[in-house]
Scaffold this active site. Structure first.
Site, PDB file in Angstrom:
ATOM      1  N   MET A   1      21.303  64.866  58.763  1.00 13.74           N
ATOM      2  CA  MET A   1      20.269  64.314  57.875  1.00 13.74           C
ATOM      3  C   MET A   1      19.413  63.317  58.634  1.00 13.74           C
ATOM      4  O   MET A   1      19.930  62.478  59.379  1.00 13.74           O
ATOM      5  CB  MET A   1      20.911  63.643  56.674  1.00 13.74           C
ATOM      6  CG  MET A   1      21.483  64.654  55.719  1.00 13.74           C
ATOM      7  SD  MET A   1      22.111  63.852  54.238  1.00 13.74           S
ATOM      8  CE  MET A   1      22.819  65.263  53.417  1.00 13.74           C
TER       9      MET A   1
ATOM     10  N   ASP B   1      22.625  58.151  65.294  1.00 12.86           N
ATOM     11  CA  ASP B   1      21.909  57.410  66.337  1.00 12.86           C
ATOM     12  C   ASP B   1      22.938  56.760  67.257  1.00 12.86           C
ATOM     13  O   ASP B   1      23.089  55.536  67.286  1.00 12.86           O
ATOM     14  CB  ASP B   1      21.003  56.357  65.689  1.00 12.86           C
ATOM     15  CG  ASP B   1      19.961  57.007  64.794  1.00 12.86           C
ATOM     16  OD1 ASP B   1      19.169  57.806  65.303  1.00 12.86           O
ATOM     17  OD2 ASP B   1      19.963  56.735  63.585  1.00 12.86           O
TER      18      ASP B   1
ATOM     19  N   ASN C   1      12.406  55.781  53.476  1.00 14.49           N
ATOM     20  CA  ASN C   1      12.452  57.241  53.293  1.00 14.49           C
ATOM     21  C   ASN C   1      13.932  57.675  53.181  1.00 14.49           C
ATOM     22  O   ASN C   1      14.416  58.515  53.931  1.00 14.49           O
ATOM     23  CB  ASN C   1      11.738  57.973  54.436  1.00 14.49           C
ATOM     24  CG  ASN C   1      11.531  59.446  54.109  1.00 14.49           C
ATOM     25  OD1 ASN C   1      11.880  60.330  54.874  1.00 14.49           O
ATOM     26  ND2 ASN C   1      10.982  59.728  52.953  1.00 14.49           N
ATOM     27  N   LEU C   2      14.599  57.033  52.255  1.00 10.35           N
ATOM     28  CA  LEU C   2      16.055  57.139  52.171  1.00 10.35           C
ATOM     29  C   LEU C   2      16.508  58.545  51.783  1.00 10.35           C
ATOM     30  O   LEU C   2      15.886  59.195  50.946  1.00 10.35           O
ATOM     31  CB  LEU C   2      16.589  56.115  51.166  1.00 10.35           C
ATOM     32  CG  LEU C   2      16.184  54.662  51.463  1.00 10.35           C
ATOM     33  CD1 LEU C   2      16.786  53.728  50.417  1.00 10.35           C
ATOM     34  CD2 LEU C   2      16.626  54.228  52.869  1.00 10.35           C
TER      35      LEU C   2
ATOM     36  N   HIS D   1      21.645  57.720  54.109  1.00 10.85           N
ATOM     37  CA  HIS D   1      21.494  56.268  53.913  1.00 10.85           C
ATOM     38  C   HIS D   1      22.366  55.790  52.747  1.00 10.85           C
ATOM     39  O   HIS D   1      22.960  54.710  52.801  1.00 10.85           O
ATOM     40  CB  HIS D   1      20.045  55.913  53.578  1.00 10.85           C
ATOM     41  CG  HIS D   1      19.077  56.111  54.707  1.00 10.85           C
ATOM     42  ND1 HIS D   1      18.098  57.070  54.684  1.00 10.85           N
ATOM     43  CD2 HIS D   1      18.935  55.449  55.874  1.00 10.85           C
ATOM     44  CE1 HIS D   1      17.385  56.995  55.791  1.00 10.85           C
ATOM     45  NE2 HIS D   1      17.863  56.025  56.537  1.00 10.85           N
TER      46      HIS D   1
ATOM     47  N   GLY E   1      24.649  54.547  61.070  1.00  7.41           N
ATOM     48  CA  GLY E   1      25.094  55.940  61.140  1.00  7.41           C
ATOM     49  C   GLY E   1      25.297  56.369  62.593  1.00  7.41           C
ATOM     50  O   GLY E   1      24.555  55.956  63.482  1.00  7.41           O
TER      51      GLY E   1
ATOM     52  N   GLN F   1      21.772  54.213  69.794  1.00  8.45           N
ATOM     53  CA  GLN F   1      21.326  53.002  69.077  1.00  8.45           C
ATOM     54  C   GLN F   1      22.528  52.119  68.715  1.00  8.45           C
ATOM     55  O   GLN F   1      22.478  50.892  68.846  1.00  8.45           O
ATOM     56  CB  GLN F   1      20.561  53.409  67.811  1.00  8.45           C
ATOM     57  CG  GLN F   1      20.322  52.258  66.849  1.00  8.45           C
ATOM     58  CD  GLN F   1      19.363  52.612  65.729  1.00  8.45           C
ATOM     59  OE1 GLN F   1      18.180  52.686  65.947  1.00  8.45           O
ATOM     60  NE2 GLN F   1      19.873  52.797  64.514  1.00  8.45           N
TER      61      GLN F   1
HETATM   62  O1  PAF Z   1      18.002  53.408  62.500  1.00  7.58           O
HETATM   63  C1  PAF Z   1      16.969  52.906  62.012  1.00  7.58           C
HETATM   64  O2  PAF Z   1      16.528  53.284  60.920  1.00  7.58           O
HETATM   65  C2  PAF Z   1      16.228  51.828  62.782  1.00  7.58           C
HETATM   66  O3  PAF Z   1      16.252  52.065  64.142  1.00  7.58           O
HETATM   67  C3  PAF Z   1      16.719  50.398  62.463  1.00  7.58           C
HETATM   68  C4  PAF Z   1      18.156  50.208  62.904  1.00  7.58           C
HETATM   69  C5  PAF Z   1      16.588  50.135  60.990  1.00  7.58           C
HETATM   70  C6  PAF Z   1      15.868  49.378  63.224  1.00  7.58           C
HETATM   71  O4  PAF Z   1      14.522  49.471  62.886  1.00  7.58           O
END
Ligand code: PAF
Length: 280
Positions: A186, A152, A32-33, A37, A149, A155
């Site tokens: 975004m 997150d 779903n870019l 992205h 990015g 993450q």
């Molecule tokens: O950030 C994301 O889109 C997801 O958490 C990732 C890093 C692709 C892992 O599924």
């Protein structure tokens, strides 16, 4: 652009790049870019001669009541965007390639004190799911560099920890959050917002900016800044999960004189959970 669906083919292609000493930059995604992205992809292309993107909606990082089934899957359009962006290969494995049997999706990778706080506290198992899939993807794609990015933020710290703990030979590069013209970060989840919610959503970033200004002015205690922000968001119709000033290196709770800070927020707007952050 080569389209690859199996681990064996993906490893073979990466091996062939490596044999020719061609470095690989990798952008893992769930598809779903959006333009955010594409910025990651463009950055990847400046860093290495070969760019590989993966699209895999990872069931392990969704909780039982989360949006795994509803998560937008737009593979045709994503492919088109990646072709336009001159990506070398797109890796789109099926679920049973990554998790071939019942035990393979029981793997857990937690980093206590990092993966179980903030979003990890509200979404138990989420960061373990992210760490497990990213480890699989790194081992398959064998990139030299991977790009993520900063939206997150937590993450990114979990992935840096994963790389350090498992000694994975991948350099992690981050790029600043891409924003709509009204400041909204975004995200694929923005598509869930109703028209009316979409109008309210930019307040999330505005509140972060106000908190940053208060921090810089050093006039108010951290806890008061957090409380005020929660009130502003609640009044506007958000259900804040957290609004938190943290140490930017490890997300620990900072002393009032700490300089390395990040402000993070997660809040529901209707059924959509939005996150954002701002580095000080
Ligand atoms: O950030 C994301 O889109 C997801 O958490 C990732 C890093 C692709 C892992 O599924």
């Amino acid at each position: 652009m080569q389209i690859i669906t199996t681990i064996n083919e993906m490893k073979a292609l990466s091996d062939s790049f490596r044999k020719k000493n061609e470095r690989i930059a990798f952008v893992p995604t769930m598809g779903n870019l959006h333009p955010g992205h594409i910025q990651l992809v463009e950055r990847a292309e400046t860093l290495a001669p070969k760019t590989i993107v993966s699209i895999f909606v990872n069931p392990l990082q969704f909780g039982a009541n989360e949006d795994f089934d509803a998560y937008p899957r737009t593979l045709e359009h994503d492919r088109y965007l990646l072709e336009l962006a001159n990506v070398d290969a797109l890796f789109t494995p099926a679920r049973n390639e990554i998790y071939p049997d019942k035990n393979s999706n029981k793997e857990v990778i937690e980093f206590p004190g990092l993966s179980d706080i903030l979003c990890g506290a509200s979404r138990p198992g989420h960061f373990s799911g992210v760490a497990v899939v990213v480890k699989h993807l790194f081992e398959t794609v064998q990139p030299d560099i991977a790009i993520f990015g900063e939206k997150d933020y937590q993450q990114v710290l979990v992935i840096k920890k994963l790389v350090a703990e498992y000694d994975l030979p991948v350099e992690i590069i981050t790029i600043p959050t891409q924003r709509e013209s009204d400041g909204l970060a975004m995200s694929s989840r923005n598509g869930y917002l109703s028209e009316q919610e979409r109008q309210v959503a930019p307040l999330l970033y505005k509140t972060l900016c106000q908190a940053r200004d208060q921090l810089r002015a050093k006039a108010v205690h951290f806890s008061e800044i957090e409380q005020q922000a929660n009130e502003v968001l609640t009044k506007a119709g958000f259900k804040p999960d957290y609004f938190s000033i943290r140490h930017s290196g490890d997300l620990s709770e900072p002393a009032e004189d700490e300089k390395q800070l990040v402000i993070l927020v997660a809040a529901y707007l209707g059924k959509t959970r939005l996150i954002d952050n701002i580095l000080i």
